[in-house]
Design a protein around this motif. Sequence first.
Motif, PDB file in Angstrom:
ATOM      1  N   ASP A   1      -5.180   2.142   4.333  1.00  0.00           N
ATOM      2  CA  ASP A   1      -4.450   1.088   5.059  1.00  0.00           C
ATOM      3  C   ASP A   1      -5.379  -0.111   5.273  1.00  0.00           C
TER       4      ASP A   1
ATOM      5  N   GLY B   1      -7.718   8.163   6.124  1.00  0.00           N
ATOM      6  CA  GLY B   1      -6.634   7.204   6.361  1.00  0.00           C
ATOM      7  C   GLY B   1      -7.023   5.763   6.051  1.00  0.00           C
TER       8      GLY B   1
ATOM      9  N   LYS C   1       0.844  -1.197   0.000  1.00  0.00           N
ATOM     10  CA  LYS C   1       0.000   0.000   0.000  1.00  0.00           C
ATOM     11  C   LYS C   1       0.876   1.243   0.000  1.00  0.00           C
TER      12      LYS C   1
ATOM     13  N   GLN D   1      -1.149   8.575  13.501  1.00  0.00           N
ATOM     14  CA  GLN D   1      -1.874   8.321  12.253  1.00  0.00           C
ATOM     15  C   GLN D   1      -1.137   7.403  11.291  1.00  0.00           C
TER      16      GLN D   1
HETATM   17 MG    MG Z   1      -2.328   7.177   6.240  1.00  0.00          MG
END
Ligand code: MG
Length: 403
Positions: free
Chosen positions: A154, A151, A7, A209
């Motif tokens: 992920d 976010g 990723k 994060q």
């Molecule tokens: Mg991130």
Amino acid sequence: MASIVQKFGGSSVADADRIRRVAGIIADTYIDNNDVVAVLSAQGDTTDEFIRKAAEINENPSKREMDVLLSTGEQMSIALVAMALEKMGLPVVSLTGWQVGIRTTADYGGARIKRIDGDRIASELDKRRIVLVAGFQGINKYDDITTLGRGGSDTTAVAIAAAIDADLCQIFTDVEGVYTCDPRKVKNARKLEEITYDEMLELASLGAQVLHNRSVEMAKRYAVNLEVLSSFVRKPGTKVREAVSAVEQTKISGIAKDGDVARIALLGLRDEPGVAFKVFRALAKAKINVDIILQSIGRDNTKDISFTVARGDMETARSVLEGARGAIGFSDMSVTDKVAKVSIVGAGMMSSSGIASLMFEALYDAKVNISMISTSEIKVSVLVDEREADRAMQYIHDKFFEG
Ligand code: MG
Ligand code: ADP
Ligand code: ASP
């Protein structure tokens, strides 16, 4: 041959040079005779820019249309990286969340992945193609596009790794791994070679994060072999796993800061049964999550209750409580978002005493006042003035790691 999910975050694909570098990493992994699925985020600050663009048109757009907009950033990235790989003469196919059958709950803006029909990915890998998948997006029961929360790419990567039973899931980002503290805030932060799922989950949930907390939750549940590493320098990163070797065991593994908090204090409540129930029932009905709760000792038949909520819920919480003022009965309410939560995390806390006192000593050295404290088996959190939070992190870090 191994199967590897890789990723790449927004900063790793921010411009043409970086896209070529990412394509190089994917190509090397493929040429080493591995099956490769790469999950990509939107370039740089694209998602933030889209949020600003939307606000220019409508200050209160529907969540459904926001997701249609936000999901386009990831689609752009997969196409661009695919073009870079095509140019290198490699077989590649880019696919959206819908095309790979990422099915989510209905909640626009914060959907959870329910399942992935892995057939499309499997058949592309069978053809020895590199598969690029748009992160952060899926499709709900209405066949509408959803996004997984900020976010969330992920989590896409870990979910795909679980679905195809990948040997490894690598999260490439703009730092070299998971550190004892945000390396952009604390210059002497150290890179960890390994960290447990449980500690990583706490750190991610408490504001680090570097990984989306749901991705860690899912990695633990499906025993996904996870590694966080840099897309800029080719070096081993941090392994996230069930248990870590004895040499890696320190008192605490890391420190995190969460600025997304607000504190509400209700003063002069009656000191009698049912008061806390009335306060938190009103908030629960409004679907507001409460984090740290502190109640004072009763004095003259009154007491105070203070608690924290996410900043985005602050105004709703204020008006809900104001509306229930008669039923609850309080003399004053004080509300502030000028606070931040600083936490230490470590599985070693369970077996070692004095960890909390060391943290409080560091805050004393830093002359930072604590407004609330909360603890669990593997963490201690304090609420402090937001302007002092970075300094607090630095002092706590030095107390534990430079002593
Ligand atoms: Mg991130
Ligand atoms: P990406 O765009 O690759 O998903 P993010 O910005 O989401 O990257 O996450 C990486 C950032 O997380 C780093 O640049 C760093 O500032 C921040 N961060 C916060 N806490 C930590 C930590 N403990 N270890 C490493 N990075 C951290
Ligand atoms: N592009 C999304 C965001 O900025 C998802 C991600 O980067 O993981 O939040």
